[in-house]
Design a protein around this motif. Structure first.
Motif, short mmCIF file in Angstrom:
data_model
loop_
_atom_site.label_atom_id
_atom_site.label_comp_id
_atom_site.label_asym_id
_atom_site.label_seq_id
_atom_site.Cartn_x
_atom_site.Cartn_y
_atom_site.Cartn_z
N ASP A 1 0.83 -1.20 0.00
CA ASP A 1 0.00 0.00 0.00
C ASP A 1 0.86 1.25 0.00
O ASP A 1 0.57 2.22 -0.70
CB ASP A 1 -0.95 0.01 1.21
N GLU A 2 1.93 1.24 0.78
CA GLU A 2 2.83 2.39 0.83
C GLU A 2 3.57 2.56 -0.48
O GLU A 2 3.80 3.69 -0.93
CB GLU A 2 3.82 2.23 1.98
N MET A 3 3.97 1.46 -1.10
CA MET A 3 4.72 1.55 -2.37
C MET A 3 3.83 2.03 -3.51
O MET A 3 4.30 2.66 -4.45
CB MET A 3 5.32 0.19 -2.71
N ALA A 4 2.54 1.74 -3.45
CA ALA A 4 1.64 2.15 -4.52
C ALA A 4 1.21 3.60 -4.37
O ALA A 4 0.63 4.16 -5.29
CB ALA A 4 0.41 1.25 -4.54
N ASP A 5 1.49 4.22 -3.25
CA ASP A 5 1.11 5.61 -3.00
C ASP A 5 1.99 6.54 -3.85
O ASP A 5 3.21 6.55 -3.70
CB ASP A 5 1.28 5.92 -1.51
N PRO A 6 1.40 7.36 -4.76
CA PRO A 6 2.20 8.24 -5.63
C PRO A 6 2.95 9.32 -4.86
O PRO A 6 3.96 9.83 -5.34
CB PRO A 6 1.18 8.88 -6.57
N SER A 7 2.51 9.69 -3.69
CA SER A 7 3.18 10.74 -2.93
C SER A 7 4.49 10.25 -2.32
O SER A 7 5.25 11.04 -1.78
CB SER A 7 2.26 11.27 -1.81
N ARG A 8 4.79 8.99 -2.45
CA ARG A 8 6.01 8.44 -1.87
C ARG A 8 7.02 8.09 -2.96
O ARG A 8 7.78 7.14 -2.83
CB ARG A 8 5.66 7.21 -1.05
#
Length: 184
Positions: free
Chosen positions: A141-148
């Motif tokens: 979920d964190e890796m798929a977040d564009p802000s990261r």
């Protein structure tokens, strides 16, 4: 009933019994508590005695009863205890039934204990896997977040991000973890 005090008057007797009636007679005399038996063959090895197999069977049944009692006490199951009352000696044919019953109970209890241990081990393994899957889900979920994107560049490098933009789309599905293992 009398007692066997040292100063009490006693008589030394020798009994000759038929072997078929010996068990019943000795049992009755023992339950009265008025007789003291003396070993007339002290030189004979314990394994050479006539009733050694019966004594071994009784020892084995006593061991099984101690094991059953230990397991009952460990599980906190109340037991009926009658103080001061000894049961009568069972007849030889009843001993065979008791021996079979004790053997069956011991085997069933050992099997139940083994199954309980296997279930605990499986539950702990599945709980561990459930936590691993949850942590993995959070990571994806964190890796798929564009802000990261900065962390993604650090983890995957520029080449990983430029490879068609497909490096982050790993095709994972949302998993219902509680359905896998169950609630805690």
């Amino acid at each position: 009933m009398g007692s066997l005090f040292r100063s009490e008057e006693m008589t030394l007797c020798q009994l000759f019994l038929q072997s078929e009636a010996a068990y019943a007679c000795v049992s009755e005399l023992g339950e009265l508590g008025l007789v003291q038996f003396r070993d007339l063959n002290p030189d004979v090895n314990a394994f050479q005695r006539k009733f050694v197999n019966e004594v071994r069977r009784c020892d084995e049944m006593e061991r099984k009863l101690r094991y059953l009692e230990k397991e009952i006490r460990r599980d906190g199951i109340p037991m009926l205890e009658i103080p001061g009352e000894c049961p009568e000696a069972p007849q030889p044919r009843e001993m065979i039934d008791l021996e079979a019953t004790f053997e069956k109970l011991e085997n069933e209890l050992r099997e139940v204990n083994q199954n309980a241990e296997a279930l605990k081990r499986n539950y702990l393994e599945l709980t561990e896997l459930k936590h691993i899957l949850r942590k993995t889900q959070v990571f994806f979920d964190e890796m798929a977040d564009p802000s990261r994107e900065e962390e993604q560049v650090t983890l995957l490098g520029e080449e990983g991000l430029m490879a068609g933009g497909q490096a982050l789309k790993l095709g994972y599905a949302q998993i219902d973890y509680d359905a896998l293992v169950g609630p805690f």
